[in-house]
Motif scaffolding. Sequence first.
Motif, mmCIF file in Angstrom:
data_model
loop_
_atom_site.group_PDB
_atom_site.id
_atom_site.type_symbol
_atom_site.label_atom_id
_atom_site.label_comp_id
_atom_site.label_asym_id
_atom_site.label_seq_id
_atom_site.Cartn_x
_atom_site.Cartn_y
_atom_site.Cartn_z
ATOM 1 N N UNK A 175 -1.093 -6.811 62.471
ATOM 2 C CA UNK A 175 -2.464 -7.150 62.825
ATOM 3 C C UNK A 175 -2.546 -7.444 64.319
ATOM 4 N N UNK A 176 -3.757 -7.353 64.854
ATOM 5 C CA UNK A 176 -4.042 -7.744 66.231
ATOM 6 C C UNK A 176 -5.109 -8.833 66.152
ATOM 7 N N UNK A 177 -4.795 -9.992 66.687
ATOM 8 C CA UNK A 177 -5.725 -11.120 66.639
ATOM 9 C C UNK A 177 -6.308 -11.342 68.032
ATOM 10 N N UNK A 178 -7.628 -11.380 68.113
ATOM 11 C CA UNK A 178 -8.315 -11.583 69.397
ATOM 12 C C UNK A 178 -9.375 -12.661 69.215
ATOM 13 N N UNK A 179 -9.246 -13.728 69.987
ATOM 14 C CA UNK A 179 -10.220 -14.802 69.921
ATOM 15 C C UNK A 179 -11.117 -14.794 71.140
ATOM 16 N N UNK A 180 -12.433 -14.789 70.923
ATOM 17 C CA UNK A 180 -13.384 -14.751 72.044
ATOM 18 C C UNK A 180 -14.510 -15.761 71.815
ATOM 19 N N UNK A 181 -15.086 -16.199 72.908
ATOM 20 C CA UNK A 181 -16.302 -17.016 72.874
ATOM 21 C C UNK A 181 -17.449 -16.284 73.557
ATOM 22 N N UNK A 182 -17.117 -15.362 74.420
ATOM 23 C CA UNK A 182 -18.094 -14.587 75.193
ATOM 24 C C UNK A 182 -18.031 -13.141 74.706
ATOM 25 N N UNK A 183 -19.133 -12.636 74.169
ATOM 26 C CA UNK A 183 -19.158 -11.284 73.600
ATOM 27 C C UNK A 183 -18.845 -10.204 74.635
ATOM 28 N N UNK A 184 -18.961 -10.533 75.927
ATOM 29 C CA UNK A 184 -18.633 -9.536 76.952
ATOM 30 C C UNK A 184 -17.153 -9.165 76.925
ATOM 31 N N UNK A 185 -16.316 -10.003 76.301
ATOM 32 C CA UNK A 185 -14.877 -9.718 76.238
ATOM 33 C C UNK A 185 -14.530 -8.702 75.162
ATOM 34 N N UNK A 186 -15.420 -8.531 74.201
ATOM 35 C CA UNK A 186 -15.101 -7.675 73.056
ATOM 36 C C UNK A 186 -14.828 -6.224 73.477
ATOM 37 N N UNK A 187 -15.705 -5.646 74.273
ATOM 38 C CA UNK A 187 -15.557 -4.247 74.669
ATOM 39 C C UNK A 187 -14.254 -3.967 75.400
ATOM 40 N N UNK A 188 -13.942 -4.716 76.468
ATOM 41 C CA UNK A 188 -12.670 -4.486 77.156
ATOM 42 C C UNK A 188 -11.446 -4.659 76.250
ATOM 43 N N UNK A 189 -11.482 -5.657 75.348
ATOM 44 C CA UNK A 189 -10.324 -5.871 74.466
ATOM 45 C C UNK A 189 -10.199 -4.734 73.446
ATOM 46 N N UNK A 207 -14.528 -13.782 81.431
ATOM 47 C CA UNK A 207 -14.490 -14.329 80.074
ATOM 48 C C UNK A 207 -13.036 -14.592 79.734
ATOM 49 N N UNK A 208 -12.787 -15.663 79.003
ATOM 50 C CA UNK A 208 -11.422 -16.014 78.599
ATOM 51 C C UNK A 208 -11.252 -15.722 77.111
ATOM 52 N N UNK A 209 -10.204 -14.983 76.791
ATOM 53 C CA UNK A 209 -9.907 -14.627 75.399
ATOM 54 C C UNK A 209 -8.504 -15.082 75.026
ATOM 55 N N UNK A 210 -8.248 -15.116 73.740
ATOM 56 C CA UNK A 210 -6.910 -15.421 73.211
ATOM 57 C C UNK A 210 -6.403 -14.204 72.453
ATOM 58 N N UNK A 211 -5.153 -13.816 72.710
ATOM 59 C CA UNK A 211 -4.561 -12.649 72.039
ATOM 60 C C UNK A 211 -3.072 -12.919 71.821
ATOM 61 N N UNK A 212 -2.756 -13.737 70.812
ATOM 62 C CA UNK A 212 -1.350 -14.104 70.599
ATOM 63 C C UNK A 212 -0.477 -12.913 70.260
ATOM 64 N N UNK A 213 0.801 -13.013 70.642
ATOM 65 C CA UNK A 213 1.752 -11.942 70.321
ATOM 66 C C UNK A 213 2.486 -12.293 69.032
ATOM 67 N N UNK A 214 2.883 -11.243 68.298
ATOM 68 C CA UNK A 214 3.644 -11.408 67.064
ATOM 69 C C UNK A 214 4.851 -10.470 67.111
ATOM 70 N N UNK A 215 5.691 -10.663 68.108
ATOM 71 C CA UNK A 215 6.822 -9.756 68.332
ATOM 72 C C UNK A 215 8.119 -10.391 67.852
ATOM 73 N N UNK A 216 8.880 -9.638 67.085
ATOM 74 C CA UNK A 216 10.223 -10.081 66.686
ATOM 75 C C UNK A 216 11.226 -9.617 67.733
ATOM 76 N N UNK A 217 12.025 -10.527 68.212
ATOM 77 C CA UNK A 217 13.071 -10.113 69.142
ATOM 78 C C UNK A 217 14.007 -9.149 68.417
#
Length: 450
Positions: free
Chosen positions: A167-181, A145-155
């Motif tokens: 916040x932690x942002x996680x974008x998924x299309x396949x619910x199988x990704x939810x548990x591992x993330x 499954x492919x997910x999106x998890x952008x970073x919000x880090x200040x150098x």
Amino acid sequence: MRIVMIGSGYVGLVSGACFADFGHDVVCVDKDAAKIMKLKAGGIPIYEPGLEDLVSKNVAAGRLSFTTELAAPVAAADVVFIGVGTPSRRGDGHADLSYVYAAAREIAGALHGFTVIVTKSTVPVGTGDEVERIIREVNPVAEFAVASNPEFLREGAAIEDFKRPDRIVIGIEDERARGPMEEVYRPLYLNKAPVLFTRRRTSELIKYAANAFLAMKITFINEIADLCEKVGADVQDISRGIGLDNRIGSKFLHAGPGYGGSCFPKDTLALMKTAQDHESPVRLIEATVAINDRRKRAMARKVLNALDGDVRGKTIGVLGLTFKPNTDDMRDAPSLSIIQALQDAGATVRAYDPEGMEAAATMLTGVEYGRSAYDVAEGASAVVLVTEWDAFRALDFKRLKEVMAEPVLVDLRNVYPPKQMEALGIRYSSVGRPSDSELARDAEETLAAA
């Protein structure tokens, strides 16, 4: 969890080290053999406060390792993050996704068992769809499954931001990704960090929207600072006055020479291009980019004005080269444009930065480098404070005046109070703040007119 981080640059190395510190087993992969060799030897290829100790601790604990070989770690992984660079593409300004797609192809050939592939690199809307298509094309039988998890880090504050995120942002299309993330970020649940699960394309756009908004906020206060200089107002008081409004907030309201770095310039440009491609132009962001580009070089005019319009044959000292303190990142730093403009006007530039001089030397020509602020000030007709490193916040102005050709300070970060500078006999110029002498002169002119 067994995690693989593809890319050991800023995002990959910080994220990999922090995940390892959470207790996960992390392998950082990079094609740059010299970088991996340096990491294995205990060196750090970037400057980020606290990162060297964090990496060292987790390597010693056996939770963090580095390699140039992708196949074996990916085959054993539960989650694979793609954290490679997405620089602006030459010619059209779009994000260059070639490294992301190359990583996807290599990952596809190594997958074994169900795996979540996560784009942590900053990528335009729809990139996750293409990553999924590539993997499916290369390995039709793969379970993933492919997910999106952008970073919000200040150098300069990346470790703190990773471990105590807004916040932690996680974008998924396949619910199988939810548990591992959820398992990857479970250690942060104790800190009650908000976790937002959303659609993949929404997640990708959140990152760009956030950076564009902050860039607009910086550009807004810089334009207000220009107005302050025309009407005799103080931009710092204005920043406080509007920042106390909870709807606005005080962050990113510090007037200065414009934004730079690895994120805002390329991300605003990429968002502009994406919007144009979809016939939904973002006019505010287009204006932000144009204003910021002009502002950097325009800051050199402050130096010219402080020296009666002529710097030809004079030495100008520059304090700070990196785009912000506590990093060695020179990408799109305002200092680059300012120094070039001063050189074009005939000045000799001598500069000092606690961490950025090595990188600056590859981007600038004809610049002399000093060993300290006082070394840079020797014989200078003006000193320009460009980056507000702590080392420049308590300068010995008696010592500076003794070595300078003229006692002129152009403070582009508003570090010092104008009243203090005038009391010390320093000819002082800042951003969006009138000096006491200017206020007095304006008052006299107002009385005379009355």
